[in-house]
Every structure is written in C-alpha cells, then in structure tokens.
Enzyme design. Structure first.
Site, PDB file in Angstrom:
ATOM      1  N   GLU A 198     -10.125  13.815  14.576  1.00 47.17           N
ATOM      2  CA  GLU A 198      -9.577  15.222  14.650  1.00 47.17           C
ATOM      3  C   GLU A 198      -8.292  15.021  15.237  1.00 47.17           C
ATOM      4  O   GLU A 198      -7.975  15.006  16.591  1.00 47.17           O
ATOM      5  CB  GLU A 198     -10.155  16.117  15.574  1.00 47.17           C
ATOM      6  CG  GLU A 198     -11.706  16.327  15.132  1.00 47.17           C
ATOM      7  CD  GLU A 198     -11.964  17.393  14.100  1.00 47.17           C
ATOM      8  OE1 GLU A 198     -10.717  17.897  13.431  1.00 47.17           O
ATOM      9  OE2 GLU A 198     -12.965  17.757  13.608  1.00 47.17           O
ATOM     10  N   HIS A 240      -9.260  14.617   9.901  1.00 49.41           N
ATOM     11  CA  HIS A 240      -9.669  16.049   9.967  1.00 49.41           C
ATOM     12  C   HIS A 240      -8.578  16.514  10.982  1.00 49.41           C
ATOM     13  O   HIS A 240      -7.916  15.703  11.793  1.00 49.41           O
ATOM     14  CB  HIS A 240     -11.054  16.430  10.501  1.00 49.41           C
ATOM     15  CG  HIS A 240     -11.994  16.074   9.556  1.00 49.41           C
ATOM     16  ND1 HIS A 240     -12.711  17.080   8.699  1.00 49.41           N
ATOM     17  CD2 HIS A 240     -12.647  14.948   9.232  1.00 49.41           C
ATOM     18  CE1 HIS A 240     -13.618  16.752   7.916  1.00 49.41           C
ATOM     19  NE2 HIS A 240     -13.459  15.233   8.204  1.00 49.41           N
ATOM     20  N   HIS A 270     -12.795  17.586   3.728  1.00 45.24           N
ATOM     21  CA  HIS A 270     -12.674  18.657   2.946  1.00 45.24           C
ATOM     22  C   HIS A 270     -12.079  18.390   1.543  1.00 45.24           C
ATOM     23  O   HIS A 270     -11.919  17.332   1.056  1.00 45.24           O
ATOM     24  CB  HIS A 270     -11.988  19.977   3.557  1.00 45.24           C
ATOM     25  CG  HIS A 270     -12.557  19.991   5.071  1.00 45.24           C
ATOM     26  ND1 HIS A 270     -13.885  20.524   5.237  1.00 45.24           N
ATOM     27  CD2 HIS A 270     -12.000  19.554   6.205  1.00 45.24           C
ATOM     28  CE1 HIS A 270     -13.856  20.404   6.697  1.00 45.24           C
ATOM     29  NE2 HIS A 270     -12.739  19.794   7.187  1.00 45.24           N
ATOM     30  N   GLU A 319      -6.062  22.909   6.285  1.00 42.36           N
ATOM     31  CA  GLU A 319      -6.439  21.449   6.601  1.00 42.36           C
ATOM     32  C   GLU A 319      -6.797  20.397   5.542  1.00 42.36           C
ATOM     33  O   GLU A 319      -6.263  19.536   5.567  1.00 42.36           O
ATOM     34  CB  GLU A 319      -7.978  21.662   7.377  1.00 42.36           C
ATOM     35  CG  GLU A 319      -8.349  20.165   7.974  1.00 42.36           C
ATOM     36  CD  GLU A 319      -9.908  20.202   8.498  1.00 42.36           C
ATOM     37  OE1 GLU A 319     -10.118  21.185   8.594  1.00 42.36           O
ATOM     38  OE2 GLU A 319     -10.298  19.293   8.941  1.00 42.36           O
TER      39      GLU A 319
HETATM   40 ZN   LIG Z   1     -12.258  19.291   9.139  1.00 40.25          ZN
END
Ligand SMILES: [Zn+2]
Length: 330
Positions: free
Chosen positions: A294, A212, A120, A157
């Site tokens: 993640e 992430h 992101h 995030e």
């Molecule tokens: Zn993400």
C-alpha cells in the site's frame, strides 16, 4: 484501496487531532527515525505474527516526513489533486501482452520471473455484478475483485497501480528479469483475486508483488507492506511462503523508504511498515513469495499529492525494484 471491498483493509482508525501539535516538534526527529527504521528493516526477523491491520501506530510519526509534496516536483504536469489527470506515464510502446522478454538480457536477474499484480482494474466499476461474484480463497468466500479507492479529486487507484506496475516492469526488465503482469487494462474487469494468485503460481514466479494505494482517513499517511500470515485451510496453504515473503516484504519496505523518503504507515503496522494478514485471497492462494504494498493513502491530501506525482511514482517503483532485486540476488 480498502473501503470498497472486503479483500482489503478493515476500517482504519482515525488519527487523533491531538497528535497534530506534535508534528513540528517531531519533524526534527524524522531523519533519525527513518534511519532507525531502516536499520530495523535490515535486521528484523520474519513474520511479526501481528493481526494485520488491527494494530495502531505507536510513536512513529509521518506527517512531516515526505517533504516533496506535489508542486515541488520538477517534471511536467499538475501534481496535487487538481481534478485533472496526473502526469502521464512515460511508457515505452508496448502491447498489452502480459509477459515480455527482458530488455537487459544479461542482467543480474536473468532467468528470474517476477509477477506484478496491479491492484483492481480501471473497468471494475462498470462490472459490479461480475466483480461481486464470490470466489473461494481457501479460508472463505469473498468477492472476485473490488473497484479500489480514489483520490478526493477522483483519480482512481486502478490507474495508479497500473502506472506504477509499468514503471516497475521497466526497471526489472532492465535488470534482466522476465516480468508478467496479472492485468494490463487489457480485460474488461478483474481478474478475480484467486486468478491473480494463480497467475503468479503458474508463472512459477520467484517473487510476486501486488500494488495498491489505500483509502483510509485524512491524516492517515505512509506506506505499508502486507505479508502473508500462515494459513492452511482448503485450497490455501501459505506455510511454505511465509518466511520468504517476509524477507521479500522487508527488503521492499527498506527499498521503498530509502528511495521515496516516505515513512512507514502511521495508522497500521506499529510504525514498522509491515502488516501480516490472513484474509487476502491474493496472498492466501499464493504458492510463490508474494506481498502487497500500500504505497500511501489516496484519501489523505498530502499522500495524494505524492501518489499523483509521476516523479514520486517513479521513486516508488525504484524502491520496490531495489527491494525485489535485493531479494532475488540473495
Ligand atoms: Zn487496492
């Protein structure tokens, strides 16, 4: 990272509240479970072939695993979701330039190139039309990028991913690697997922990792590493990177669990911490070994307490670094 965009997780199943009473009973088993998982990680074969994100956790339990929740952390700054910013990143002074010369010039990773993709971009939410533009990811068209998720207290995030990326860059440079970031909050939004892959390809990266944190339901905990499945469609052809990416992912997962003490996801991956997916443009378009990680679930209070801790993020970066170093040294 998931609920805001289609490049990420499908909706995750909520854990049954019926499982909660098991937490205490199973707590005593956790160290053994982690040891067992570590052994698995060391010997498991490549590509589980699973339908990423679709498989539920089985017996693996994580609720009691990481014990160093927020306030226990000794370093400065509020830890848990207090509404304020988590402890700042101890950053070396650095320009926003993406590629930098290795600090450990004669380290074991001399000559190796690692591309780190901080998921992101902190500015994405101000550029909805741009990031919603569709790009071709070989198998289909999908949004350029997504805003990512946030803790319940509102810590995004995109800040998490940049912070961990900086820490990981420092660690890898100390080993002699040349490190390139796909973005360093040095552009208003993005890059798009196809460009994120292209940056790794053009750098001829020996390894690439996209960082992430997830946005799943409360009670869903733990990390997972996403491996590219075999895709051969349009501009996407992952066939040559499936095996090395699986190796990279297994080593990163092993390093991550070893250093952070976090258990594998209790909601995807069947307790292995590994999920294979074929819908992520950042993986489908990669021609170099690449995985996503993640690191935890920002929407779970206990995971969020870890993710917002600078000490924990350092461990997370260390775990990733150890996995990458192990992969690159063979
Ligand atoms: Zn993400």
């Amino acid at each position: 990272m998931s609920y805001t965009g289609p490049d990420f997780e499908p909706p995750q199943p909520r854990r049954s509240p019926l499982r909660r009473p098991l937490t205490v009973a199973i707590a005593a088993l956790v160290p053994g479970a982690l040891l067992g998982w570590g052994v698995y990680a060391a010997v498991a074969g490549p590509d589980d072939g699973g339908g990423g994100g679709a498989d539920r956790a089985s017996g693996a339990r994580t609720s009691a695993a990481p014990s160093s929740d927020g306030p226990a952390s000794p370093s400065a700054g509020p830890k848990a979701p207090t509404g304020t910013s988590p402890s700042p990143t101890p950053r070396k002074p650095s320009p926003s330039a993406s590629r930098s010369a290795p600090a450990g010039a004669n380290g074991p990773l001399k000559g190796k190139v690692v591309v780190i993709d901080p998921g992101h971009n902190p500015g994405n939410f101000r550029h909805a039309s741009e990031i919603n533009r569709k790009v071709n990811v070989g198998t289909h068209w999908k949004e350029c990028d997504t805003t990512g998720t946030a803790t319940d207290a509102g810590w995004p995030e995109a800040k998490f991913t940049l912070d961990v990326a900086h820490r990981l860059r420092t660690l890898l440079e100390e080993q002699g690697a040349t490190v390139e970031l796909t973005q360093d909050d040095d552009r208003p939004y993005g890059p798009c997922v196809d460009e994120r892959a292209r940056i790794g390809n053009e750098a001829k990266a020996d390894a690439a990792i996209s960082i992430h944190a997830d946005g799943s339901g409360d009670g869903n905990r733990g990390f997972h590493v996403i491996l590219p499945g075999s895709v051969h469609d349009g501009a996407a052809d992952t066939r040559a990177i499936v095996a090395p990416s699986a190796e990279l992912g297994q080593r990163i997962a092993g390093g991550f669990v070893r250093v952070t003490g976090s258990a594998p996801s209790n909601y995807v991956g069947g307790g292995t911490g590994l999920v294979t997916r074929t819908d992520l443009g950042g993986l489908n378009l990669s021609t170099v070994p690449k995985v996503f990680i993640e690191c935890g679930n920002m929407r779970d209070g206990k995971d969020a307490a870890l993710l917002t801790s600078g000490d924990w993020r350092q461990k997370a970066a260390q775990g990733m670094s150890e996995g990458i170093v192990s992969f690159l040294r063979g």
